[in-house]
Design a protein around this motif. Structure first.
Motif, mmCIF file in Angstrom:
data_model
loop_
_atom_site.group_PDB
_atom_site.id
_atom_site.type_symbol
_atom_site.label_atom_id
_atom_site.label_comp_id
_atom_site.label_asym_id
_atom_site.label_seq_id
_atom_site.Cartn_x
_atom_site.Cartn_y
_atom_site.Cartn_z
ATOM 1 N N GLN A 78 0.816 -1.217 0.000
ATOM 2 C CA GLN A 78 0.000 0.000 0.000
ATOM 3 C C GLN A 78 0.857 1.279 0.000
ATOM 4 O OE1 GLN A 78 -3.124 -0.196 2.974
ATOM 5 N NE2 GLN A 78 -3.579 -2.305 2.397
ATOM 6 N N ALA A 79 2.003 1.243 0.648
ATOM 7 C CA ALA A 79 2.879 2.419 0.661
ATOM 8 C C ALA A 79 3.376 2.727 -0.758
ATOM 9 C CB ALA A 79 4.053 2.195 1.601
ATOM 10 N N GLN A 80 3.752 1.683 -1.502
ATOM 11 C CA GLN A 80 4.208 1.879 -2.876
ATOM 12 C C GLN A 80 3.055 2.350 -3.762
ATOM 13 O OE1 GLN A 80 5.691 -2.112 -3.122
ATOM 14 N NE2 GLN A 80 7.840 -1.465 -2.924
ATOM 15 N N ALA A 81 1.862 1.824 -3.512
ATOM 16 C CA ALA A 81 0.693 2.265 -4.283
ATOM 17 C C ALA A 81 0.412 3.744 -4.022
ATOM 18 C CB ALA A 81 -0.518 1.418 -3.925
ATOM 19 N N LYS A 82 0.520 4.157 -2.751
ATOM 20 C CA LYS A 82 0.321 5.577 -2.416
ATOM 21 C C LYS A 82 1.349 6.448 -3.146
ATOM 22 C CE LYS A 82 -1.414 4.938 2.274
ATOM 23 N NZ LYS A 82 -1.098 5.125 3.701
#
Length: 159
Positions: free
Chosen positions: A58-62
């Protein structure tokens, strides 16, 4: 007889796998072009071998969504709009009429004065509403409760 198994809820947190709404947002921002999506995944992970959205967290998606939108990121999926209505239902037309009477209107450059559905949405979601669910999902009895509440607002407004 087989029973349906429910999908487990998505976990929220930077270390967890990408969520469905993040996948949709990234793909929409890429205009559904696989090559562009692949480049974004490679950029976010720093690995040329990774191209799948399923392989990122999720951090990379953000990070991808922030870069795609120029810094604007929504941390949660968009909240459901409760004021969608069916003009073929007399009770829904009555609600629109009551909104005009209560002066819950806005000016549209093309159509003139129209009911302000955002105001109705806020009301339905508030503690003052007798029924807190989307208008399209309300039963006839629940819609009548909403109509009674709007009548009460009008009466108090024009004492």
């Amino acid at each position: 007889m087989t029973t349906k198994t429910q999908k487990p809820p998505e976990l929220i947190g930077d270390q967890h796998p990408i969520t469905a709404w993040q996948k949709k947002a990234i793909m929409k921002n890429c205009q559904y072009n696989e090559d562009i999506k692949n480049e974004w995944v490679q950029w976010a992970t720093g690995e040329n071998s990774r191209t799948s959205l399923r392989s990122i967290n999720q951090a990379q998606a953000k990070k991808i969504i922030l870069a795609q939108t120029g810094g604007e990121i929504i941390t949660q999926p968009k909240e459901k709009f409760f004021a969608t209505f069916d003009v073929n239902k007399p009770s829904h037309r009555k609600i629109l009429s009551l909104m005009r009477t209560a002066q819950w209107t806005k000016v549209d450059p093309v159509k003139g004065e129209i009911p302000d559905l955002a105001e109705l949405d806020r009301f339905i979601k508030s503690d003052k509403s007798p029924v807190r669910k989307p208008l399209m999902q309300m039963s006839d009895q629940e819609t009548q409760k909403l109509i009674q509440a709007l009548n009460g607002i009008i009466k108090s407004k024009y004492k």
